[in-house]
Design a protein around this motif. Structure first.
Motif, PDB file in Angstrom:
ATOM      1  N   THR A 736      15.006-122.737  -1.722  1.00  0.00           N
ATOM      2  CA  THR A 736      14.800-121.295  -1.674  1.00  0.00           C
ATOM      3  C   THR A 736      13.894-120.838  -2.793  1.00  0.00           C
ATOM      4  OG1 THR A 736      16.777-120.969  -2.996  1.00  0.00           O
ATOM      5  CG2 THR A 736      17.061-120.937  -0.621  1.00  0.00           C
ATOM      6  N   ALA A 737      13.341-119.601  -2.682  1.00  0.00           N
ATOM      7  CA  ALA A 737      12.448-119.022  -3.695  1.00  0.00           C
ATOM      8  C   ALA A 737      13.266-118.280  -4.748  1.00  0.00           C
ATOM      9  CB  ALA A 737      11.475-118.070  -3.011  1.00  0.00           C
ATOM     10  N   ALA A 738      12.567-117.730  -5.794  1.00  0.00           N
ATOM     11  CA  ALA A 738      13.229-116.953  -6.847  1.00  0.00           C
ATOM     12  C   ALA A 738      13.800-115.680  -6.244  1.00  0.00           C
ATOM     13  CB  ALA A 738      12.269-116.621  -7.954  1.00  0.00           C
ATOM     14  N   GLY A 739      14.953-115.080  -6.873  1.00  0.00           N
ATOM     15  CA  GLY A 739      15.649-113.986  -6.236  1.00  0.00           C
ATOM     16  C   GLY A 739      15.640-112.705  -7.020  1.00  0.00           C
ATOM     17  N   PRO A 740      16.169-111.654  -6.374  1.00  0.00           N
ATOM     18  CA  PRO A 740      16.286-110.348  -7.018  1.00  0.00           C
ATOM     19  C   PRO A 740      17.425-110.355  -8.030  1.00  0.00           C
ATOM     20  CG  PRO A 740      17.197-110.292  -4.816  1.00  0.00           C
ATOM     21  CD  PRO A 740      16.617-111.661  -4.989  1.00  0.00           C
ATOM     22  N   PRO A 741      17.662-109.180  -8.702  1.00  0.00           N
ATOM     23  CA  PRO A 741      18.743-109.132  -9.695  1.00  0.00           C
ATOM     24  C   PRO A 741      20.124-109.318  -9.053  1.00  0.00           C
ATOM     25  CG  PRO A 741      17.796-106.953  -9.369  1.00  0.00           C
ATOM     26  CD  PRO A 741      16.912-107.912  -8.631  1.00  0.00           C
ATOM     27  N   GLY A 742      21.079-109.564  -9.946  1.00  0.00           N
ATOM     28  CA  GLY A 742      22.436-109.791  -9.463  1.00  0.00           C
ATOM     29  C   GLY A 742      23.168-108.492  -9.158  1.00  0.00           C
ATOM     30  N   GLN A 743      24.466-108.629  -8.891  1.00  0.00           N
ATOM     31  CA  GLN A 743      25.281-107.480  -8.503  1.00  0.00           C
ATOM     32  C   GLN A 743      25.585-106.619  -9.701  1.00  0.00           C
ATOM     33  OE1 GLN A 743      29.045-108.559  -6.863  1.00  0.00           O
ATOM     34  NE2 GLN A 743      29.411-106.534  -5.933  1.00  0.00           N
ATOM     35  N   CYS A 744      25.487-105.263  -9.533  1.00  0.00           N
ATOM     36  CA  CYS A 744      25.760-104.314 -10.600  1.00  0.00           C
ATOM     37  C   CYS A 744      27.261-104.098 -10.742  1.00  0.00           C
ATOM     38  CB  CYS A 744      25.069-102.985 -10.322  1.00  0.00           C
ATOM     39  SG  CYS A 744      23.263-103.085 -10.207  1.00  0.00           S
ATOM     40  N   SER A 745      27.617-103.578 -11.928  1.00  0.00           N
ATOM     41  CA  SER A 745      29.009-103.211 -12.160  1.00  0.00           C
ATOM     42  C   SER A 745      29.320-101.928 -11.398  1.00  0.00           C
ATOM     43  CB  SER A 745      29.266-103.003 -13.652  1.00  0.00           C
ATOM     44  OG  SER A 745      28.972-104.190 -14.366  1.00  0.00           O
ATOM     45  N   PRO A 746      30.614-101.725 -10.974  1.00  0.00           N
ATOM     46  CA  PRO A 746      30.952-100.503 -10.229  1.00  0.00           C
ATOM     47  C   PRO A 746      30.713 -99.265 -11.082  1.00  0.00           C
ATOM     48  CG  PRO A 746      32.694-102.135 -10.010  1.00  0.00           C
ATOM     49  CD  PRO A 746      31.776-102.651 -11.071  1.00  0.00           C
ATOM     50  N   PRO A 747      30.121 -98.193 -10.530  1.00  0.00           N
ATOM     51  CA  PRO A 747      29.886 -96.964 -11.284  1.00  0.00           C
ATOM     52  C   PRO A 747      31.201 -96.212 -11.528  1.00  0.00           C
ATOM     53  CG  PRO A 747      29.215 -96.666  -9.015  1.00  0.00           C
ATOM     54  CD  PRO A 747      29.602 -98.108  -9.158  1.00  0.00           C
ATOM     55  N   ALA A 748      31.159 -95.264 -12.511  1.00  0.00           N
ATOM     56  CA  ALA A 748      32.323 -94.437 -12.836  1.00  0.00           C
ATOM     57  C   ALA A 748      32.103 -93.034 -12.305  1.00  0.00           C
ATOM     58  CB  ALA A 748      32.549 -94.402 -14.338  1.00  0.00           C
ATOM     59  N   ILE A 749      33.165 -92.413 -11.700  1.00  0.00           N
ATOM     60  CA  ILE A 749      33.064 -91.092 -11.087  1.00  0.00           C
ATOM     61  C   ILE A 749      34.005 -90.159 -11.832  1.00  0.00           C
ATOM     62  CG2 ILE A 749      33.350 -89.764  -8.959  1.00  0.00           C
ATOM     63  CD1 ILE A 749      32.933 -92.308  -7.381  1.00  0.00           C
ATOM     64  N   CYS A 795      22.852 -92.060 -14.854  1.00  0.00           N
ATOM     65  CA  CYS A 795      23.848 -91.044 -14.482  1.00  0.00           C
ATOM     66  C   CYS A 795      23.243 -90.111 -13.456  1.00  0.00           C
ATOM     67  CB  CYS A 795      24.323 -90.264 -15.719  1.00  0.00           C
ATOM     68  SG  CYS A 795      23.004 -89.296 -16.523  1.00  0.00           S
ATOM     69  N   PHE A 796      24.206 -89.429 -12.659  1.00  0.00           N
ATOM     70  CA  PHE A 796      23.746 -88.500 -11.624  1.00  0.00           C
ATOM     71  C   PHE A 796      24.901 -87.563 -11.290  1.00  0.00           C
ATOM     72  CE2 PHE A 796      23.036 -87.279  -7.163  1.00  0.00           C
ATOM     73  CZ  PHE A 796      21.793 -86.671  -7.296  1.00  0.00           C
ATOM     74  N   GLN A 797      24.590 -86.251 -11.035  1.00  0.00           N
ATOM     75  CA  GLN A 797      25.575 -85.232 -10.703  1.00  0.00           C
ATOM     76  C   GLN A 797      25.396 -84.827  -9.238  1.00  0.00           C
ATOM     77  OE1 GLN A 797      25.377 -81.609 -13.038  1.00  0.00           O
ATOM     78  NE2 GLN A 797      27.559 -81.198 -12.740  1.00  0.00           N
ATOM     79  N   ILE A 798      26.527 -84.805  -8.522  1.00  0.00           N
ATOM     80  CA  ILE A 798      26.511 -84.518  -7.091  1.00  0.00           C
ATOM     81  C   ILE A 798      27.200 -83.184  -6.871  1.00  0.00           C
ATOM     82  CG2 ILE A 798      27.233 -85.324  -4.810  1.00  0.00           C
ATOM     83  CD1 ILE A 798      27.291 -88.138  -5.904  1.00  0.00           C
ATOM     84  N   PHE A 799      26.574 -82.307  -6.011  1.00  0.00           N
ATOM     85  CA  PHE A 799      27.097 -80.976  -5.706  1.00  0.00           C
ATOM     86  C   PHE A 799      27.424 -80.869  -4.197  1.00  0.00           C
ATOM     87  CE2 PHE A 799      24.355 -80.596  -9.429  1.00  0.00           C
ATOM     88  CZ  PHE A 799      25.143 -79.887 -10.306  1.00  0.00           C
ATOM     89  N   ASN A 800      27.944 -79.652  -3.844  1.00  0.00           N
ATOM     90  CA  ASN A 800      28.229 -79.294  -2.440  1.00  0.00           C
ATOM     91  C   ASN A 800      29.234 -80.280  -1.776  1.00  0.00           C
ATOM     92  OD1 ASN A 800      26.423 -77.100  -2.638  1.00  0.00           O
ATOM     93  ND2 ASN A 800      24.694 -78.407  -2.025  1.00  0.00           N
ATOM     94  N   LEU A 801      30.242 -80.607  -2.512  1.00  0.00           N
ATOM     95  CA  LEU A 801      31.276 -81.456  -1.930  1.00  0.00           C
ATOM     96  C   LEU A 801      32.338 -80.608  -1.233  1.00  0.00           C
ATOM     97  CD1 LEU A 801      31.751 -84.028  -4.843  1.00  0.00           C
ATOM     98  CD2 LEU A 801      30.271 -84.201  -2.849  1.00  0.00           C
TER      99      LEU A 801
END
Length: 1175
Positions: A736-749, A795-801
């Motif tokens: 196989t060829a070289a790969g993308p980055p690994g799995q990220c850690s779960p985000p905090a909400i 980080c990111f802020q989500i509205f209209n929930l």
């Protein structure tokens, strides 16, 4: 003395000769009165006869030659007369001077009765005429029994033979207590134990003792008898036969007092019970007693008969005669000695039904009658009131029917068939009940019996039928009507219902196939009936069987398979079946069937077939009835061989870091390559790892994913089909060829409110390659995730929930090699809030959830409904409806009815929802208006009544003004007492058709307008009238001999139970009107006294006689029939002309009626046209 002598002779005759010996002779003594006798005869011992004398003297005893008599008296006052043979030995107290010529035989001296006691007076032996009677007794007299004297002929009843035939006991060391004679005998035996006796060799004892005698010398008494040894037997079986010793004793030991009672008296039974009181005698002890019950049924002077002997104190008398007087008494028997009897008790049995009478006897008979007589049976105490005579009506089926009931003892049975046997029986009745029927007796009427019918012949047979033929008897004339009775019997030996008819053949149907039946024929005429013919045995044929069932195929191989099946459900009545297996190859429509197997087995192995080929199979079976239909086609395909080796897989396109696409070529081609699957295995180059299957399918191309970047893998492929797996191909190695980055850690909400949330995550380093961006997906669930952020920020802020809603998110890192895997899914939930605005608030015509208790009216009620709003995480508890200044609170339902409103009024409404978080906002204003009051129902009337129709009419409603769109609903009650709709519309009249005549119908009506549906009216009941009889067809006229003719017409069946009569009218000659000549129930009438060459017309009509109203309803006239009588030798044909009118003559009734109908119809059309013009 005559009775005693007769008894002695009877007892002597009843015993065998070897037991009796020499008879005892009693001389005549007219002055003896015997109160109680008891005789005992024994070949080895004495016989005792207890006697009683009224004056206390001993009469002279006459003894046979060779015997002597002597008198003994013991200490109790009992005197005995001992009769012994001549002997030279005497007891010690005997004086030879008194009777020197008499002695006791030595063998009898050892018996206890012949050993006198020392304190007992000894009386010399006497012979006839030796001494007068007054010189014998100088002692006290024994007690007498003057109260009851038992006749001499009853001695055998009171004393048993076995008791006195027993030998005396061998040892008497202690005295034995017995009653009457037994007790005296025991006392004497114990007193004379040590007394001397004479012995001889005849008794079997050698040792003897002698004692001195008390008499003078020169007599046989000088010889002292030998004394018996102590303990020796008192009686020996070797004693000479024929020795009889007679004892007379007078003694009273005990008195038994009895109380007798009769109860539970029935017609043939009664219960007798008694009680006893024992009074002890001189011995001081009460004897052991049994009881004898005696019965007689001929008055007090009749003869008693012993019916019971035992120890019980009650006995049930059975087999008694009804209504009969009986006497019963009881007596005691103590040690075989009978005591006095109790007072007789009288009773009468109850009455009973009569006895079964004798069978009736024949006194006279003819061809059509039998005269019977019978004798009356015993009435059993109740007079016979009636006799019942039953017979079997000559059917010989053991079913009797009552023919005569009365008090006469004769009966004449009439209206019988000649030469037929009838079975009779008779029973008697009284006030108590009915007797049993007499034995059955058969009597035959006179007349000659016909000859036996010839048996039927089998003409043709089928699976479920047979056709039989027979011939007419030669003895029957042509004019005689002969009927035939065909009887059938199947295998169950049950005679089925006979078939009657006049034909000479009969087809018997609904038979069982392949079954044997027996038939016989009975010929019947008006006056005779033949005996059954001989049996015809025939058998139905077998039917064609059904097809075999459940065909199945198993053990399928490359070149064959095995076929099995089950026998058909219907074998056609024959158990021998031959199965036929047919096969077809390829296309079913183009191929031909070939027989593969034919035989009785239910399985077959098909061999030498082509591999991977489809075959069609079908089955049938054959028996003697024919070949069955073929079963459903069964499709089977032979297996294919396993596939060969595949080519090694190769790379398609570029190799990526986590996946690659491989392809390969299959090993086979053609039709055998169908349904071939491929298995691709992969294995890493590291040691110790097992290969794993990464693909299994029918395609020759596969994309392998979830690989590690920069890793070398080994791949190999194999093919498989229904036969199994083929060999693997050669392995190939791919990196196989070289790969993308690994799995990220779960985000905090972090949820800040029910409409806003903050999401943060950590920076991920991917193997030294910088991450170009982060991608954040947000949604309610995994399927609804959407990209909401893409950038380098963490980080990111989500509205209209939405409130109280579950949300989830995931994070992905991207570099130059591509996007890495998503992080684990993270979830959160927003808090609850007040409900949203209620939508869909509207007014409906009918409530969604009506209640029967509270009626709904559009004039005073409003039915509202709405859509349930979003509760925002908290369940809705209630709704508030605002109506002006009024707030109405309802439950958590989406509908409500506002009641008690004003009719035809307008209202403004708003609604909002409430939960535990608080009330939500009000909805938009809804303006509604109530309807005016609905109209009241009109009055229903019946405008016209017919036998099969009702025309109903109703007026206007009186409550409110009706509009043009007012609708009336008319309902009628059906048979189930439910109202059904018969009319709905704006009209004010309606006619119901197809009703039943003279029937009651119930109706109700309702008015419907814009204001709604009004209430139903009260129930109205209307009845239809009765129908008139239908118009008959023109009658038929047939000329008879002379000037007469016969008129016939069709008949009409009764109408609903009412009878139909007919009226015939005639118009002829110069008459201008029809005259009625007949009225009745017949359908024909003969006219007589007609004139020749005169035109006549006849017509008829039907009349219905109503049973309930006694009314007569007449129908219309039938078309007239015209005829003219002409003189002719041949039969005159009737000239009936209904429609044609002769030229020059007047119109017929039918033509005149048609002309009137045409005129009325024309006038109606004209009037309708004029009315249309006026409107």
């Amino acid at each position: 003395h005559k009775e005693g002598f007769v008894l002695l002779k009877r007892l002597s005759a009843s015993l065998p000769p070897e037991k009796l010996g020499s008879p005892a002779v009693l001389p005549p003594f007219p002055y003896i009165h015997l109160s109680f006798f008891s005789f005992l005869f024994s070949a080895s011992g004495p016989a005792e006869v207890p006697m009683m004398s009224p004056n206390g003297s001993i009469p002279p005893i006459h003894v046979p030659p060779g015997y002597v008599s002597q008198v003994l008296e013991d200490n109790t006052g009992v005197r005995r007369v001992v009769v012994t043979p001549h002997s030279e030995c005497y007891p010690p107290s005997y004086s030879p001077a008194l009777s020197p010529s008499h002695h006791i035989h030595p063998p009898y001296l050892t018996h206890p009765h012949f050993i006198p006691a020392s304190h007992t007076s000894y009386y010399p032996p006497v012979s006839p005429g030796d001494m007068p009677p007054h010189q014998f007794y100088q002692h006290r007299l024994p007690p007498i029994y003057p109260e009851e004297i038992i006749p001499l002929y009853n001695v055998s009843t009171f004393m048993g033979h076995e008791e006195y035939c027993k030998p005396p006991p061998k040892k008497l060391k202690q005295p034995v207590e017995r009653t009457a004679l037994s007790q005296v005998t025991s006392t004497l035996s114990s007193s004379y134990k040590n007394t001397t006796a004479c012995t001889t060799t005849a008794n079997g004892y050698g040792k003897s003792h002698s004692s001195p005698g008390g008499g003078g010398g020169g007599s046989p008494g000088n010889k002292r008898p030998d004394r018996r040894a102590r303990g020796s037997p008192k009686h020996s079986d070797t004693e000479p036969q024929g020795k009889i010793k007679l004892y007379c004793e007078i003694k009273c030991e005990s008195v038994i007092i009895l109380a007798l009672q009769v109860s539970n008296v029935q017609s043939r039974s009664a219960l007798v019970s008694w009680t006893s009181v024992s009074v002890s005698g001189s011995s001081g002890r009460v004897p052991y007693c049994s009881y004898e019950l005696q019965l007689k049924d001929k008055g007090r002077d009749g003869k008693y008969k012993v019916v019971y002997s035992g120890e019980e104190l009650q006995y049930t008398l059975t087999d008694l005669r009804p209504a009969t007087d009986y006497h019963v008494r009881v007596s005691t028997v103590c040690n075989s000695v009978k005591g006095p009897s109790s007072d007789a008790r009288a009773f009468t049995t109850h009455s009973a039904p009569p006895d079964t009478p004798l069978p009736p006897r024949l006194s006279h008979r003819t061809k059509s009658s039998l005269t019977l007589q019978w004798k009356p049976p015993a009435d059993n105490g109740s007079k016979i009131t009636n006799y019942v005579l039953e017979w079997d009506e000559g059917k010989k089926n053991s079913i009797f029917r009552e023919y005569y009931v009365g008090h006469q003892r004769h009966c004449k049975v009439m209206r019988l068939c000649p030469a037929v046997g009838y079975t009779f029986r008779v029973a008697a009745l009284n006030d108590i009940g009915t007797s049993g029927f007499s034995t059955e007796v058969v009597f035959n009427t006179t007349g000659s019996l016909p000859q036996t019918s010839l048996p039927p012949r089998l003409a043709q047979a089928g699976p479920s039928w047979v056709r039989l033929e027979w011939t007419r008897p030669n003895s029957c004339s042509i004019e005689e009507v002969v009927t035939y009775t065909l009887e059938m019997q199947d295998e169950t030996k049950v005679l089925n219902s006979p078939l009657l008819g006049l034909e000479l053949n009969r087809k018997v149907e609904t038979l069982k196939r392949n079954t044997q039946y027996k038939f016989r024929l009975i010929t019947c005429s008006g006056e005779w009936r033949s005996a059954p013919s001989s049996l015809l045995v025939c058998k139905t044929t077998s039917d064609r069987p059904g097809p075999p069932v459940n065909p199945a195929v198993n053990a399928v191989t490359y070149h064959g398979f095995c076929v099995t099946w089950e026998p058909p459900q219907d074998d056609g009545g024959s158990g021998d079946l031959t199965y036929v297996l047919e096969i077809s190859e390829g296309n079913l429509e183009e191929s031909q069937w070939m027989t593969l197997y034919r035989g009785p087995e239910r399985k077959h192995l098909c061999e030498d077939l082509k591999p991977a080929t489809s075959y069609f199979l079908r089955l049938s079976c054959v028996n003697v009835g024919g070949q069955s239909l073929c079963s459903d086609d069964l499709t089977v395909r032979t297996r294919i061989p396993p596939p060969g080796r595949c080519q090694p897989p190769s790379i398609v396109g570029d190799v990526k870091h986590k996946e690659m696409t491989l392809q390969w070529d299959g090993p086979l081609c053609g039709e055998e390559s169908e349904n071939v699957e491929f298995s691709l295995e992969m294995c890493a180059m590291e040691e110790g790892l097992e290969p794993m299957e990464v693909y299994c399918g029918s395609k020759t191309e596969c994309t392998v994913g979830n690989l590690l970047p920069g890793t070398t893998y080994r791949f190999q492929v194999c093919a498989a089909n229904s036969a199994g797996y083929g060999p693997y191909s050669e392995s190939v190695e791919i990196s196989t060829a070289a790969g993308p980055p690994g799995q990220c850690s779960p985000p905090a909400i972090n949820v800040t409110s029910h409409t806003c949330a903050d999401v943060t995550w950590e920076n991920k380093v991917s193997s030294g390659i910088d991450i170009s961006e982060y991608r954040l997906d947000w949604g309610c669930d995994l399927d609804s995730l959407e990209l909401v952020y893409s950038g380098t920020e963490t980080c990111f802020q989500i509205f209209n929930l939405e409130a109280s809603t579950d949300y989830c998110c995931r994070l992905q890192a991207v570099n130059q090699a591509g996007a890495g895997p998503y992080s684990d899914l993270v979830t959160c939930r927003t808090p609850a809030a007040a409900p949203d605005v209620v939508s869909g608030f509207r007014h409906v015509d009918h409530p969604l959830n009506p209640t029967e208790n509270e009626p709904f009216s559009h004039s005073t009620c409003l039915a509202l409904t709405w859509d349930e709003p979003h509760c925002n995480g908290a369940e809705i508890t209630s709704y508030s409806i605002s109506m002006g200044d009024r707030i109405i609170t309802t439950r958590s339902v989406t509908g409500h009815i506002i009641r008690d409103l004003l009719p035809d009024s307008e209202y403004s409404l708003q609604i909002r929802a409430e939960n535990e978080m608080g009330p939500g906002p009000f909805s938009q204003t809804l303006t509604v208006r109530t309807r005016p009051l609905p109209p009241s129902p009109p009055r229903l009337e019946c405008a016209a009544v017919g036998p099969q129709s009702l025309k109903l009419r109703w007026g206007f409603s009186s409550r409110s003004q009706l509009t043009d769109d007012t609708t009336y609903i008319l309902q009628m009650e059906d048979r189930n007492q439910r109202f059904v709709l018969v009319y709905r519309g704006p009209s004010h009249t309606f006619k119901l058709q197809r009703l039943s005549e003279s029937s009651r119908y119930r109706f109700r009506i309702q008015t419907v307008s814009e204001a709604g549906e009004g209430p139903f009216s009260e129930t109205y009941t209307f009845s239809t009238t009765k129908s008139l009889p239908q118009t008959l067809k023109a009658p038929r006229v047939v000329q008879l001999e002379g000037n007469a003719c016969e008129v016939t017409w069709e008949s009409i069946p009764p109408m609903r139970g009412d009878r139909i009569s007919y009226v015939l009218q005639v118009l002829g000659g110069r008459d201008s009107d029809y005259k009625q000549v007949y009225k009745g129930d017949e359908t024909s009438f003969q006219l007589s006294g007609l004139q020749w060459n005169t035109d006549y017309r006849v017509r008829v009509f039907a009349c219905r006689r109503c049973v309930d109203t006694l009314q007569e309803l007449c129908g219309s006239f039938s078309p007239s029939a015209h005829f003219n009588l002409r003189r002719s030798d041949a039969t005159l044909a009737v000239e009936a002309d209904i429609t044609r009118v002769p030229i020059g003559k007047t119109l017929s009734d039918e033509q005149f009626a048609g002309l009137i109908v045409f005129g009325v119809a024309s006038l109606s059309v004209l009037m309708a046209f004029l009315l249309q013009l006026l409107i």
